[in-house]
Design a protein around this motif. Structure first.
Motif, short mmCIF file in Angstrom:
data_model
loop_
_atom_site.label_atom_id
_atom_site.label_comp_id
_atom_site.label_asym_id
_atom_site.label_seq_id
_atom_site.Cartn_x
_atom_site.Cartn_y
_atom_site.Cartn_z
N MET A 1 29.78 18.30 25.71
CA MET A 1 29.20 18.58 27.00
C MET A 1 29.81 19.87 27.58
SD MET A 1 29.03 16.00 30.21
CE MET A 1 30.07 16.65 31.50
N LYS A 2 28.96 20.80 27.97
CA LYS A 2 29.43 22.08 28.48
C LYS A 2 29.82 21.94 29.95
CE LYS A 2 28.04 26.85 29.06
NZ LYS A 2 28.69 26.89 30.36
N GLU A 3 30.96 22.55 30.27
CA GLU A 3 31.41 22.56 31.67
C GLU A 3 30.45 23.40 32.50
OE1 GLU A 3 34.27 21.22 33.27
OE2 GLU A 3 34.49 20.06 31.45
N GLU A 4 30.22 23.02 33.72
CA GLU A 4 29.40 23.79 34.64
C GLU A 4 30.25 24.96 35.17
OE1 GLU A 4 25.89 24.65 36.32
OE2 GLU A 4 26.22 22.92 35.03
N ALA A 5 29.72 26.17 35.10
CA ALA A 5 30.47 27.33 35.58
C ALA A 5 30.64 27.27 37.10
CB ALA A 5 29.75 28.62 35.19
N ILE A 6 31.79 27.68 37.57
CA ILE A 6 32.08 27.75 39.01
C ILE A 6 31.25 28.89 39.59
CG2 ILE A 6 33.89 28.21 40.72
CD1 ILE A 6 34.26 25.54 39.28
N LYS A 7 30.58 28.61 40.71
CA LYS A 7 29.71 29.61 41.34
C LYS A 7 30.18 29.90 42.76
CE LYS A 7 26.07 26.88 40.81
NZ LYS A 7 26.87 25.77 40.37
N VAL A 8 29.60 30.96 43.35
CA VAL A 8 29.88 31.29 44.74
C VAL A 8 29.49 30.10 45.61
CG1 VAL A 8 29.15 32.78 46.66
CG2 VAL A 8 29.58 33.77 44.39
N GLY A 9 30.37 29.75 46.54
CA GLY A 9 30.12 28.61 47.43
C GLY A 9 30.79 27.33 46.95
N ASP A 10 31.18 27.29 45.66
CA ASP A 10 31.89 26.12 45.12
C ASP A 10 33.33 26.12 45.60
OD1 ASP A 10 29.62 25.49 43.70
OD2 ASP A 10 30.42 26.06 41.74
N LYS A 11 33.90 24.93 45.70
CA LYS A 11 35.33 24.80 45.96
C LYS A 11 36.02 25.11 44.62
CE LYS A 11 38.18 22.80 49.13
NZ LYS A 11 38.68 23.70 50.13
N ALA A 12 37.02 25.96 44.65
CA ALA A 12 37.74 26.28 43.41
C ALA A 12 38.54 25.06 42.98
CB ALA A 12 38.68 27.46 43.64
N PRO A 13 38.48 24.71 41.70
CA PRO A 13 39.27 23.57 41.24
C PRO A 13 40.76 23.90 41.22
CG PRO A 13 38.15 24.62 39.38
CD PRO A 13 37.70 25.33 40.63
N ASP A 14 41.58 22.96 41.63
CA ASP A 14 43.02 23.17 41.59
C ASP A 14 43.49 23.08 40.14
OD1 ASP A 14 45.57 23.63 42.47
OD2 ASP A 14 45.94 21.57 43.13
N PHE A 15 44.55 23.78 39.83
CA PHE A 15 45.11 23.70 38.47
C PHE A 15 46.58 24.12 38.53
CE2 PHE A 15 43.57 28.05 38.95
CZ PHE A 15 44.66 28.79 38.50
#
Length: 163
Positions: A1-15
């Protein structure tokens, strides 16, 4: 399963990743305090990546004036990052994403399916992605574009505070 790319307006995932000094960096330690210019690049000490890192270095004070921290990520080792930082006097953090987990988390594409991509994310103080710039062949534009976007974000925030 391919990860969904982070886009403008998305909350950045913490890491959390290891820094070139061996300590740990956590994205959400900066959120609420600064904007973050998070840039993924293919490899330490290669011509395009060196040019890009040196441009971020040369403009670093301007980024700080904009209330932003610059953070570079590649799958190179901590030792490789240390050599890269020392050779070019880089004043910002370089993070080691050994297995490419964070690259996958953000959905950074690979070039020709092989080369790790070159993508810059501008994340505001609320942790929201405000801009995504993807270009393998224009390493310097990542820096100038990031500064333009930060300028825009800062002028909007000033406008709201005075309105």
């Amino acid at each position: 399963m391919k990860e969904e790319a982070i886009k403008v307006g998305d909350k950045a995932p913490d890491f959390e990743l290891e820094r070139q000094d061996g300590g740990l960096f956590r994205l959400y330690d900066l959120i609420g305090k600064k904007s973050v210019v998070l840039y993924f690049y293919p490899k330490d000490s290669t011509p395009g990546c060196t040019k890009q890192a040196c441009e971020f270095r040369d403009q670093y004070e301007v980024f700080k004036e904009h209330g932003a921290e610059v953070v570079g990520i590649s799958s190179d080792s901590v030792e490789s990052h240390q050599k890269f930082e020392e050779a070019y006097k880089l004043p910002f953090l370089l993070l080691s994403d050994k297995g490419g987990q964070i690259r996958k988390l953000f959905g950074v594409p690979r070039k020709l399916g092989l080369l790790p991509g070159r993508v810059t994310y501008i994340i505001d103080q609320e942790g929201v992605v405000r801009y995504v710039f993807n270009s393998m062949t224009k390493p310097l534009e990542h820096v100038s574009t990031a500064l333009e976007v930060l300028n825009e974000i800062n002028s909007k925030e000033k406008h709201f505070k005075t309105a």
